[in-house]
Design a protein around this motif. Structure first.
Motif, short mmCIF file in Angstrom:
data_model
loop_
_atom_site.label_atom_id
_atom_site.label_comp_id
_atom_site.label_asym_id
_atom_site.label_seq_id
_atom_site.Cartn_x
_atom_site.Cartn_y
_atom_site.Cartn_z
N HIS A 1 62.91 44.48 80.75
CA HIS A 1 61.21 44.48 80.49
C HIS A 1 60.94 42.95 81.27
O HIS A 1 61.36 42.14 81.07
N PRO A 2 59.57 42.92 82.04
CA PRO A 2 59.26 41.64 82.73
C PRO A 2 58.89 40.62 81.72
O PRO A 2 58.92 39.37 82.03
N ASN B 1 61.42 29.95 81.81
CA ASN B 1 60.32 28.98 81.66
C ASN B 1 60.73 28.03 80.37
O ASN B 1 60.11 27.07 80.35
N GLU C 1 59.49 23.82 78.63
CA GLU C 1 58.63 23.82 77.61
C GLU C 1 58.88 22.42 76.66
O GLU C 1 60.38 22.49 76.32
N TYR D 1 56.51 31.19 69.98
CA TYR D 1 56.42 32.47 69.36
C TYR D 1 55.42 33.12 70.30
O TYR D 1 54.59 32.66 70.66
N PHE D 2 56.12 34.53 70.53
CA PHE D 2 55.12 35.31 71.29
C PHE D 2 54.75 36.65 70.42
O PHE D 2 55.72 37.57 69.70
N TYR D 3 53.42 36.67 70.18
CA TYR D 3 52.86 37.78 69.02
C TYR D 3 52.54 39.10 69.90
O TYR D 3 51.95 39.02 70.80
N CYS D 4 52.70 40.28 69.11
CA CYS D 4 52.15 41.41 69.77
C CYS D 4 52.37 41.45 71.28
O CYS D 4 51.60 41.66 71.92
N VAL D 5 53.66 41.43 71.40
CA VAL D 5 54.15 41.90 72.98
C VAL D 5 54.44 43.13 73.02
O VAL D 5 55.20 44.09 72.38
N GLN D 6 53.92 44.04 73.98
CA GLN D 6 54.17 45.20 74.26
C GLN D 6 55.28 45.58 75.10
O GLN D 6 55.48 44.98 76.19
N LYS E 1 54.47 33.71 87.06
CA LYS E 1 53.72 34.29 86.21
C LYS E 1 52.27 34.03 86.36
O LYS E 1 51.96 33.10 86.85
N VAL F 1 49.77 41.23 74.30
CA VAL F 1 49.84 41.16 75.84
C VAL F 1 50.70 42.41 76.30
O VAL F 1 51.61 42.62 75.55
N HIS F 2 50.30 42.65 77.40
CA HIS F 2 50.92 43.80 78.36
C HIS F 2 51.40 43.23 79.43
O HIS F 2 50.62 42.67 80.17
N ILE F 3 52.67 43.33 80.00
CA ILE F 3 53.15 42.63 81.08
C ILE F 3 53.61 43.80 82.09
O ILE F 3 54.26 44.56 81.62
N LYS G 1 54.89 44.02 86.32
CA LYS G 1 55.53 43.26 87.63
C LYS G 1 55.26 43.81 89.02
O LYS G 1 55.42 45.17 88.84
N THR H 1 57.82 37.76 93.37
CA THR H 1 57.87 39.07 92.11
C THR H 1 56.66 38.26 91.26
O THR H 1 56.90 37.48 90.66
N ILE I 1 54.82 38.45 88.08
CA ILE I 1 55.01 38.68 86.53
C ILE I 1 53.43 38.65 86.10
O ILE I 1 53.14 37.46 85.60
N TRP J 1 50.73 39.12 83.42
CA TRP J 1 50.61 39.08 82.00
C TRP J 1 48.91 39.52 81.55
O TRP J 1 48.22 38.66 82.21
N GLU K 1 45.08 40.23 75.94
CA GLU K 1 44.06 40.69 75.14
C GLU K 1 42.64 39.93 75.30
O GLU K 1 42.79 38.60 75.31
N ARG L 1 46.04 32.43 72.79
CA ARG L 1 47.70 31.73 72.30
C ARG L 1 48.18 30.98 73.36
O ARG L 1 48.53 31.51 74.31
N SER M 1 51.34 30.32 73.96
CA SER M 1 52.54 30.67 74.27
C SER M 1 52.33 31.94 75.53
O SER M 1 53.18 32.19 76.37
N TYR M 2 51.00 32.64 75.64
CA TYR M 2 50.81 33.60 76.29
C TYR M 2 50.47 32.87 77.91
O TYR M 2 50.73 33.58 78.81
N MET N 1 51.70 29.86 78.64
CA MET N 1 52.69 28.77 79.15
C MET N 1 53.47 29.30 80.42
O MET N 1 53.74 30.52 80.58
N GLY N 2 53.65 28.25 81.21
CA GLY N 2 54.63 28.53 82.58
C GLY N 2 53.62 29.62 83.47
O GLY N 2 54.20 29.84 84.42
#
Lengths: 517, 164
Positions: free
Chosen positions: A45-46, A53, A57, A63-68, B6, B39-41, B43, B54, B56, B58, B61, B70, B72-73, B75-76
């Motif tokens: 999965h991508p 990355n 950091e 933490y990555f919440y709610c990843v589909q 990303k 989040v729905h990802i 590529k 490529t 990627i 993201w 929501e 968030r 974390s969504y 970052m990078g």
């Protein structure tokens, strides 16, 4: 036991993967996703591209919440914790399956977002409508104003023409022109009113007035119209109807005139009954029910709900004329007055229009006495001649006023062509009243009035001034009051209203010890 | 060898971020609005002047409060794509405020501004509204018709490579 339960729980909800920083799988318990050792997670999965990355950091744990994540045709929602071991160049990933929980959250958010978007769209549409409505109202107001000015001359000179010794045929023709021009005047007034109401610029001004007098005037005028069509007009006044009430007289009159005019317009045979009643007589505020019942053409059941919309007419073939604005104005005025308009109708049998409104009751007997005494005083004082000064730059309007005054021997009229001229004449002659056009060259009516009110001569500074104008915005009326004008008449001038207003103001002026005669 | 970058799609909910992404990656479009949670990802590999990259992407929501994103969504990220709905002013009236937040927290990440759903609006009225609020989008797009979708992602990819 607990250890076994924990193992079972973890087995069904959590997957632990260890990879290198290039996302190559070193170990996986494969509890949920089947990922062979040595494979790259990025091929699963991508999301896992994010592993590359992590080294950049500052924190070791993220933490990555709610990843589909879709895998083998199944959709998962994971909360993912990552932990980087910088020395060994390894990354631990904890995938916790919250699919069921997030699916229920999804349903709630779907409903919430949809309703907010619908609301936003409705608001945008509403804003767009407001802009369009604003444009329409401005257009209507401007056009109506432009029509009013020449209409003033037409209506005024027709009145003059009627009194010039015409023969029967000429009088008939003039009456047709008069009737058409009055229809046009009423259409222009309707357009102005509707544009004002829709722009929210029409204010309800509740004041005490004599309801019985208003009803008598309405009945008298409509009885004549009904007689001309050979239909019966009956009036029923409720016994406990108070004489003085507190309401917007002008707007109440407008509602009732519209309802009564319609009843006469749409009734060819039979009768019209106008009743005014109240179920109460002792309270300070009472409901008053105005009912107009006719035996006219009636309305289809399907059209009953739309007759109060603008530009809707009861009869589509145009036999009865008009703009279809009357009932729309009635409805909007009744709402502004916090009243209610209802209709009952049977096609071919007739209609009942019922307007119910709450009115304040004034039990002031002194007011009645005062009214009677004013009326008698007014009659007594008619022997003397009043001198009126007109400030008006347009020749045709000057001419019209001269002709109107010519039929009233109790009044004389002098003419000034602008505000400055008005001031000059005031310094040389004494006047009982000034009629002041608002728009004039050199010095306009507002400026001239302000100077008169500041005049050192008390007789001049207190003289009653009536504004005459084709402009009818609330701003103009307010400004006229601010500069000290005592009245405001909108062109085309109604002769009766003009002389009633002048009489009233001159009497008040004389009671205060001013005045010429 | 392909490099991966990303890209994060940001903006209010219902502005068409997911639709833009699906149009770009799968060349599909659905009139049905399906809320994205979390989040729905996806590529997609693109070629820019002979160089493979490529993307990627993201698809995060939607929210009207960017301070709630968030970290974390985001970052990078090599680039942000800020999407607004051209037919709903509420989705761009706070654009400046949100951009300020992004430039404060992520000063080195470029932001591309996209007005989506242009198929639903009168172009002149939209231009007037945007001008009055001093908003200058990089692209006006329609996920429904595909207008400018390919171009905007390729443009983002090109800039990402240029900044690399």
């Amino acid at each position: 036991m607990i250890e076994e339960l924990r193992k079972d729980f973890v087995k069904n909800t959590t997957q632990i993967i260890v990879s290198d920083t290039e996302s190559r799988v070193l170990q996986s318990d494969n509890n949920i996703l089947s990922i062979p050792t040595g494979n790259y997670l990025t091929s699963v999965h991508p999301f896992f591209y994010t592993i590359s990355n992590l080294l950049e950091e500052p924190l070791d744990e993220n933490y990555f919440y709610c990843v589909q994540i879709e895998n083998l045709g199944k959709n998962y929602f994971f909360d993912i914790k990552t932990k980087i071991y910088r020395k060994s160049g390894q990354v631990a990933l904890f995938l916790i399956d919250f699919t069921e929980h997030y699916k229920s959250v999804h349903k709630i958010k779907q409903a919430r977002n949809e309703s907010i978007i619908d609301f936003n769209i409705a608001q945008e549409l509403n804003n767009e409508l407001q802009v369009q409505r604003g444009f329409k109202n401005k257009f209507l107001a401007n056009v109506s104003h432009e029509i009013r000015t020449p209409l003033n001359s037409i209506v005024g000179f027709i009145q003059v023409l009627q009194n010039t010794g015409l023969n029967r045929e000429q009088l008939d023709l003039v009456n047709i022109v008069k009737s058409s021009s009055e229809n046009l005047k009423s259409i222009v007034n309707d357009l102005l009113d509707i544009s004002k109401i829709e722009a929210g610029r029409l204010e309800i001004k509740n004041k005490r007035f004599n309801l019985h007098l208003l009803l008598d005037e309405l009945v008298k005028a409509h009885q004549i119209q009904a007689e001309e069509k050979r239909i019966t007009f009956q009036f029923e006044r409720g016994e406990s109807l108070p004489r003085f009430i507190v309401l917007d007289r002008l707007r109440l009159n407008q509602v009732l005139v519209n309802l009564l005019d319609n009843a006469i317009k749409y009734t060819q045979v039979g009768n019209i009954t106008f009743s005014v009643t109240t179920p109460s007589k002792n309270r300070r505020k009472i409901p008053i029910v105005f009912e107009v019942k006719d035996t006219g053409i009636g309305i289809d059941a399907e059209n009953v709900t739309t007759i109060f919309e603008s530009f809707t007419q009861l009869e589509k073939r145009g036999l009865f004329g008009g703009t279809g604005l009357g009932l729309s104005i009635v409805k909007q005025l009744s709402e502004l007055m916090e009243g209610k308009i209802e209709v009952e109708s049977v096609k071919g049998k007739g209609s009942i229009f019922r307007f119910t409104v709450e009115a304040g009751v004034s039990h002031d007997q002194k007011a009645e006495k005062k009214l009677r005494s004013r009326t008698s005083k007014s009659k007594e004082s008619k022997n003397s001649k009043y001198r009126v000064l007109l400030g008006e730059d347009i020749e045709v309007n000057q001419l019209l006023l001269m002709r109107i005054f010519a039929d009233h021997p109790d009044y004389s009229l002098d003419i000034a062509k602008n505000g400055e001229h008005v001031l000059k004449l005031l310094d040389h002659y004494k006047y009982d009243l000034i009629l002041m056009d608002l728009t004039m060259p050199i010095m306009d009516g507002f400026d001239a009035t302000a100077r008169i009110r500041n005049h050192k001569n008390k007789h001049i500074s207190k003289i009653p001034i009536i504004a005459l104008s084709a402009r009818c915005s609330d701003e103009d009326i307010e400004e006229s009051k601010e500069v000290g004008m005592n009245g405001y008449l909108i062109k085309p001038i109604d002769e009766r209203e003009l002389f009633q207003t002048m009489e009233k103001l001159i009497q008040r002026y004389k009671r205060k010890g001013q005045g010429v005669s | 060898m392909s490099v991966s970058k990303k890209i994060v799609l940001l903006g209010h909910f219902g502005v068409g971020k997911s639709s833009l992404l699906r149009r770009f990656v799968e060349d599909t479009f659905s009139e049905n609005y399906i809320v994205t949670i979390g989040v729905h990802i996806m590529k997609k590999e693109v070629s820019i002047a002979g160089e493979q990259v490529t993307l990627i992407i993201w698809d995060v929501e939607g929210t009207d409060d960017f301070t709630k994103y968030r970290p974390s969504y985001l970052m990078g990220a090599a680039s942000f794509i800020y999407v607004f709905d051209a037919s709903r002013e509420v989705t761009y009236s706070d654009l400046k405020y949100n951009l300020e937040h992004l430039s404060e927290k992520y000063p080195h990440v470029p932001v591309h501004i996209i007005g989506n759903k242009v198929d639903l609006v009168d172009a002149n009225i939209l231009q007037e509204n945007l001008l009055s609020q001093n908003i200058k989008p990089d692209y006006l797009s329609s996920a429904k018709t595909g207008e400018n979708v390919e171009q905007l992602f390729e443009n983002v990819a090109a800039q990402v490579l240029k900044n690399d």
